[in-house]
Design an enzyme around this catalytic site. Structure first.
Site, PDB file in Angstrom:
ATOM      1  N   ASN A   6       0.827  -1.208   0.000  1.00  0.00           N
ATOM      2  CA  ASN A   6       0.000   0.000   0.000  1.00  0.00           C
ATOM      3  C   ASN A   6       0.864   1.262   0.000  1.00  0.00           C
ATOM      4  O   ASN A   6       1.974   1.271   0.540  1.00  0.00           O
ATOM      5  CB  ASN A   6      -0.910   0.025   1.235  1.00  0.00           C
ATOM      6  CG  ASN A   6      -2.122  -0.869   1.071  1.00  0.00           C
ATOM      7  OD1 ASN A   6      -2.556  -1.120  -0.041  1.00  0.00           O
ATOM      8  ND2 ASN A   6      -2.664  -1.348   2.182  1.00  0.00           N
ATOM      9  N   HIS A   7       0.328   2.308  -0.580  1.00  0.00           N
ATOM     10  CA  HIS A   7       0.969   3.622  -0.541  1.00  0.00           C
ATOM     11  C   HIS A   7       0.256   4.489   0.496  1.00  0.00           C
ATOM     12  O   HIS A   7      -0.952   4.351   0.718  1.00  0.00           O
ATOM     13  CB  HIS A   7       0.887   4.295  -1.912  1.00  0.00           C
ATOM     14  CG  HIS A   7       1.786   3.680  -2.936  1.00  0.00           C
ATOM     15  ND1 HIS A   7       2.817   4.354  -3.552  1.00  0.00           N
ATOM     16  CD2 HIS A   7       1.807   2.419  -3.455  1.00  0.00           C
ATOM     17  CE1 HIS A   7       3.433   3.556  -4.404  1.00  0.00           C
ATOM     18  NE2 HIS A   7       2.834   2.375  -4.372  1.00  0.00           N
TER      19      HIS A   7
END
Length: 219
Positions: free
Chosen positions: A82-83
């Protein structure tokens, strides 16, 4: 029409207790069990696979654990990183700053990713191109259909499909699943597995020989 009898590299016919790796692969800070196979262009990052599990071409594991006897088809991805979308930008220059000569890396992002690990049980089949999102757990004996995106936990011996993945049926009824689960066959040694191979090819025979007659089914 052109008939081609053979072309390209043969599929490997024999494995051994040491992991079999088909180059090129990328493996960092990961553990591989006995009799495992990792096909070309797979990538494992801070992950682990149990005994007899195989990963087909281009499988990616990030902060993921797969139990024994896992069947992971090509292009599956477990734990895509995930960012941090709560920042002004989701781009990774904010946490891989050193790559861009902008300063120190932000280790808190990598710790955050590791805290959202994927956990896959024993005897799980993940179909071609399946994606298992961070933080998801998949129970023993489950099946994930090709192209599914798994965004929530999957109960044992359940078949899921779709985007997002939903249960479509049970692999076995709860009583039979509980009896299989009670054998914990995935912990049998190699010689025992070979000796009992005929029973693994016939569900009724397996239950008759090795499973308790009655086990309380899980809800």
């Amino acid at each position: 029409m052109v008939y081609i009898e053979d072309h390209g590299t043969d599929r490997i016919r024999e494995l051994g207790p040491e992991p079999t790796l088909h180059e090129p692969v990328s493996i960092s800070e990961s553990e591989l069990g006995a009799w495992t196979e990792v096909r070309a262009e797979a990538r494992l990052n801070e992950s682990a696979i149990g005994d007899y599990t195989y990963l087909m071409e281009r499988v990616q594991l990030d902060y993921a654990t797969v139990g024994k006897f896992g069947n992971v088809a090509a292009d599956a991805r477990l734990g895509p990183t995930n960012h941090p979308i709560d920042r002004p930008t989701a781009h990774h220059f904010t946490y891989r700053a050193g790559m861009y000569e902008m300063g120190e890396d932000d280790e808190s992002i990598f710790e955050w990713r590791a805290d959202q690990s994927v956990k896959v049980g024993h005897d799980v089949w993940l179909g071609h191109g399946a994606i298992v999102l961070p933080g998801v757990s998949i129970g023993n004996g489950a099946v994930v259909a090709a192209g599914a995106v798994v965004s929530r936990d999957v109960p044992p011996y359940t078949v899921v499909a779709g985007v997002p993945a939903d249960p479509i049926r049970r692999r076995f009824d709860p009583e039979i699943a509980a009896r299989i689960e009670a054998t914990e066959w995935w912990d049998w040694d190699h010689a025992t597995l070979a000796e009992r191979l005929d029973a693994f090819r016939n569900l009724d025979l397996f239950l008759e020989r090795y499973a308790p007659e009655s086990v309380e089914a899980a809800d």
